[in-house]
Scaffold this active site. Structure first.
Site, mmCIF file in Angstrom:
data_model
loop_
_atom_site.group_PDB
_atom_site.id
_atom_site.type_symbol
_atom_site.label_atom_id
_atom_site.label_comp_id
_atom_site.label_asym_id
_atom_site.label_seq_id
_atom_site.Cartn_x
_atom_site.Cartn_y
_atom_site.Cartn_z
ATOM 1 N N ARG A 130 0.821 -1.228 0.000
ATOM 2 C CA ARG A 130 0.000 0.000 0.000
ATOM 3 C C ARG A 130 0.846 1.264 0.000
ATOM 4 O O ARG A 130 0.416 2.327 0.443
ATOM 5 C CB ARG A 130 -0.967 0.037 1.180
ATOM 6 C CG ARG A 130 -1.962 -1.075 1.110
ATOM 7 C CD ARG A 130 -3.181 -0.801 1.949
ATOM 8 N NE ARG A 130 -4.050 -1.963 1.891
ATOM 9 C CZ ARG A 130 -3.856 -3.060 2.627
ATOM 10 N NH1 ARG A 130 -2.865 -3.133 3.475
ATOM 11 N NH2 ARG A 130 -4.666 -4.072 2.494
ATOM 12 N N LYS A 152 1.423 11.746 -10.613
ATOM 13 C CA LYS A 152 0.563 10.858 -11.396
ATOM 14 C C LYS A 152 1.399 9.676 -11.846
ATOM 15 O O LYS A 152 2.472 9.842 -12.423
ATOM 16 C CB LYS A 152 0.038 11.584 -12.638
ATOM 17 C CG LYS A 152 -1.191 12.404 -12.377
ATOM 18 C CD LYS A 152 -2.017 12.492 -13.659
ATOM 19 C CE LYS A 152 -2.105 13.900 -14.166
ATOM 20 N NZ LYS A 152 -2.717 13.962 -15.502
ATOM 21 N N GLU A 194 7.384 20.777 -24.212
ATOM 22 C CA GLU A 194 6.709 20.891 -22.911
ATOM 23 C C GLU A 194 7.298 22.040 -22.087
ATOM 24 O O GLU A 194 6.590 22.683 -21.312
ATOM 25 C CB GLU A 194 6.809 19.577 -22.124
ATOM 26 C CG GLU A 194 6.293 18.339 -22.856
ATOM 27 C CD GLU A 194 4.768 18.139 -22.789
ATOM 28 O OE1 GLU A 194 4.062 18.997 -22.222
ATOM 29 O OE2 GLU A 194 4.308 17.109 -23.323
ATOM 30 N N LYS A 235 5.185 23.581 -12.900
ATOM 31 C CA LYS A 235 4.305 22.430 -12.694
ATOM 32 C C LYS A 235 4.014 22.252 -11.206
ATOM 33 O O LYS A 235 2.875 21.980 -10.813
ATOM 34 C CB LYS A 235 4.898 21.154 -13.300
ATOM 35 C CG LYS A 235 3.953 19.977 -13.090
ATOM 36 C CD LYS A 235 3.916 18.967 -14.191
ATOM 37 C CE LYS A 235 2.843 17.911 -13.892
ATOM 38 N NZ LYS A 235 3.037 16.680 -14.624
ATOM 39 N N GLU A 245 -5.965 17.143 -9.566
ATOM 40 C CA GLU A 245 -6.440 17.539 -10.890
ATOM 41 C C GLU A 245 -7.956 17.721 -10.959
ATOM 42 O O GLU A 245 -8.691 16.893 -11.482
ATOM 43 C CB GLU A 245 -6.016 16.528 -11.961
ATOM 44 C CG GLU A 245 -6.340 17.067 -13.354
ATOM 45 C CD GLU A 245 -5.555 16.362 -14.442
ATOM 46 O OE1 GLU A 245 -4.585 15.672 -14.133
ATOM 47 O OE2 GLU A 245 -5.917 16.558 -15.608
ATOM 48 N N ARG A 249 -5.245 22.619 -12.856
ATOM 49 C CA ARG A 249 -4.278 21.739 -13.493
ATOM 50 C C ARG A 249 -4.605 21.525 -14.976
ATOM 51 O O ARG A 249 -3.737 21.169 -15.765
ATOM 52 C CB ARG A 249 -4.244 20.408 -12.728
ATOM 53 C CG ARG A 249 -2.961 19.635 -12.889
ATOM 54 C CD ARG A 249 -2.811 18.581 -11.808
ATOM 55 N NE ARG A 249 -1.745 17.659 -12.181
ATOM 56 C CZ ARG A 249 -1.173 16.805 -11.347
ATOM 57 N NH1 ARG A 249 -1.530 16.738 -10.098
ATOM 58 N NH2 ARG A 249 -0.217 16.012 -11.771
ATOM 59 N N ASN A 253 -2.735 21.148 -19.991
ATOM 60 C CA ASN A 253 -3.070 20.445 -21.229
ATOM 61 C C ASN A 253 -3.073 21.349 -22.453
ATOM 62 O O ASN A 253 -3.551 20.945 -23.519
ATOM 63 C CB ASN A 253 -4.430 19.759 -21.084
ATOM 64 C CG ASN A 253 -4.361 18.569 -20.149
ATOM 65 O OD1 ASN A 253 -3.371 17.826 -20.172
ATOM 66 N ND2 ASN A 253 -5.351 18.411 -19.310
ATOM 67 N N HIS A 256 -2.669 19.983 -25.929
ATOM 68 C CA HIS A 256 -2.763 18.532 -25.817
ATOM 69 C C HIS A 256 -4.033 17.935 -26.421
ATOM 70 O O HIS A 256 -4.032 16.761 -26.791
ATOM 71 C CB HIS A 256 -2.619 18.094 -24.358
ATOM 72 C CG HIS A 256 -1.185 18.053 -23.903
ATOM 73 N ND1 HIS A 256 -0.383 19.184 -23.863
ATOM 74 C CD2 HIS A 256 -0.401 17.037 -23.489
ATOM 75 C CE1 HIS A 256 0.817 18.847 -23.427
ATOM 76 N NE2 HIS A 256 0.840 17.548 -23.194
ATOM 77 N N HIS A 260 -3.098 15.142 -28.758
ATOM 78 C CA HIS A 260 -3.532 13.755 -28.559
ATOM 79 C C HIS A 260 -4.291 13.242 -29.779
ATOM 80 O O HIS A 260 -4.146 12.071 -30.162
ATOM 81 C CB HIS A 260 -4.433 13.647 -27.322
ATOM 82 C CG HIS A 260 -3.688 13.728 -26.022
ATOM 83 N ND1 HIS A 260 -4.257 14.236 -24.870
ATOM 84 C CD2 HIS A 260 -2.426 13.377 -25.693
ATOM 85 C CE1 HIS A 260 -3.362 14.184 -23.892
ATOM 86 N NE2 HIS A 260 -2.243 13.675 -24.358
ATOM 87 N N HIS A 275 5.072 12.273 -28.826
ATOM 88 C CA HIS A 275 4.139 13.096 -28.058
ATOM 89 C C HIS A 275 4.469 14.599 -28.121
ATOM 90 O O HIS A 275 3.601 15.424 -28.423
ATOM 91 C CB HIS A 275 4.107 12.605 -26.608
ATOM 92 C CG HIS A 275 3.294 13.454 -25.691
ATOM 93 N ND1 HIS A 275 1.913 13.444 -25.715
ATOM 94 C CD2 HIS A 275 3.653 14.376 -24.761
ATOM 95 C CE1 HIS A 275 1.465 14.314 -24.817
ATOM 96 N NE2 HIS A 275 2.494 14.888 -24.227
#
Ligand SMILES: NC(=O)c1ccc[n+]([C@@H]2O[C@H](COP(=O)([O-])OP(=O)(O)OC[C@H]3O[C@@H](n4cnc5c(N)ncnc54)[C@H](O)[C@@H]3O)[C@@H](O)[C@H]2O)c1
Ligand SMILES: [Zn+2]
Length: 377
Positions: A130, A152, A194, A235, A245, A249, A253, A256, A260, A275
């Site tokens: 955990r 993340k 980025e 960030k 998020e 946040r 994107n 993006h 994407h 990417h």
């Protein structure tokens, strides 16, 4: 801004998350000092290092030597390089290895690699017992400025990218800027997209600084450290405000949604598009789309495209090799993107460089018309 200078050109960015607060150290040759930084912050004296077959042969020995010199016992696992490694099979291999190595809750999993290894190892660290300690040693520019900050973690499913995951903050991030010298030019440029994104979101001065200093960022030295530190701070600021998020946040994107869609349209074939290249084109499109909606001046999109071209990044859909699918296919990728709520399209739009905002009521018909016009330009 609270970037702290430590030794020489080295920088420290603190991520203030209460009990989960941690430091990001940015500087050249940090891997050689990893043992000292580890023992100064973590109580455990065992570490399981996860790396990939490109990065391991270059840096694993230096990392292991440094940790062992400071009394940290290590084991390591080297996985194939590439996105396919973010799988359930790899997760099983990593978690079994970490348990066999008797990593306890105060011991650590260390990710030595790009975003693929960071996401996978971080997820493993989050679920073994955990949650055990986690140290990120990001080795790609994208990982140093983006994926290693924010907590993340996750892997891909047959149903899509990053669909299995958890938030698990690291206890320490060591961004060794010297290791970026072995990154391919294309991967470095992709990560740079980025970096530039943070300027475009809300730091117009940083954008201008990059226009002047980008060559030095590519060459290495103090400007590279500075650009990475500012990006990590940007960030970290957003993450500190919105750890799970929910709102702010979303601006991360920028570029993006289009990016994407282009990645999906090229079937994630990295020979055609990686990417960061999708993000580069996507950021130009976001500015062009904002201009078309009379929100921003078209000069901004032109200025960004000029800079991206100088750097060697693509700026137009027609820069992508091969034939793109019809606009409906791009639109269905956009509609599947998670930033769509109740039929309205959510986009990160802008009033100009460094003035982005979340727009959640963009009519789909506007997007269709725009993409039709743009795909051949
Ligand atoms: N967790 C997050 O918040 C977050 C954010 C953005 C992206 N991501 C994830 O990050 C991943 C992409 O990361 P990436 O671009 O680093 O990909 P990657 O990990 O596949 O690295 C790119 C390539 O560079 C190689 N490499 C890395 N460092 C190197 C070095 N110093 N020298 C030589 N080769 C090196 C790798 O072996 C790989 O072949 C994606 O899976 C994406 O989903 C996660
Ligand atoms: Zn991105």
């Amino acid at each position: 801004m609270n970037i702290v200078s430590t030794r020489g050109a080295e920088r420290l960015v603190h991520v203030p998350l209460g009990e989960r607060a941690y430091d990001i150290l940015i500087g050249a040759d940090l891997i050689k000092r990893a043992g000292g930084e580890f023992t100064a912050r973590l109580r455990g004296r065992r570490a399981a290092i996860i790396t990939d077959e490109h990065v391991g042969p270059l840096y694993l020995e230096a990392l292991t030597d440094s940790l062992q010199t400071d009394g940290v016992e290590t084991v390591s696992l080297t996985l194939p390089a590439g996105e396919k490694t973010k799988s359930l099979e790899s997760l099983a291999a990593v978690t079994e290895m970490v348990l066999s190595a008797r990593i306890e809750r105060n011991d650590a999993v260390i990710a030595l690699g790009g975003g693929v290894i960071g996401d996978l190892a971080g997820f493993a660290a989050g679920i073994v017992r955990r949650g055990v300690r986690f140290v990120q040693i990001p080795t790609s520019l994208l990982a140093q400025v983006d994926s290693s900050v924010g907590g993340k973690t996750g892997i891909n499913s047959r149903h899509g990218k990053n669909l299995l995951g958890a938030f698990h903050q690291p206890d320490l991030v060591l961004a060794d800027t010297a290791v970026l010298d072995s990154l391919s030019g294309r991967e470095f440029r992709a990560g740079y997209a980025e970096v530039l994104k943070y300027g475009l979101i809300d730091k117009p001065d940083f954008f201008e600084w990059l226009e002047k200093n980008w060559k030095k960022v590519f060459e290495g030295g103090e400007e590279r450290i500075e650009a990475i530190a500012i990006s990590c701070q940007a960030k970290a600021d957003v993450v500190a405000e919105d750890e799970r998020e929910t709102g702010r946040r979303a601006r991360l994107n920028l570029g993006h949604t289009f990016g994407h869609a282009l990645e999906a349209a090229t079937e994630y074939d990295s020979r055609r598009l990686v990417h960061g290249e999708g993000v580069a084109i996507g950021m130009v499109l976001a500015h062009q789309f904002s201009a078309r909606l009379n929100l921003a001046s078209p000069d901004d999109a032109r200025r960004i495209a000029a800079h991206l071209s100088d750097v060697g990044l693509p700026t137009r859909m027609s820069d992508i090799d091969g034939v793109l699918p019809p606009t409906e296919v791009l639109m269905s990728a956009i509609a599947q993107d998670k930033k769509v709520r109740s039929g309205k399209l959510t986009f990160i739009l802008t009033h100009g460089i460094g003035q982005s905002f979340v727009a959640d009521d963009v009519p789909a018909s506007e997007v269709v018309g725009f993409l039709e016009d743009m795909r051949t330009r």
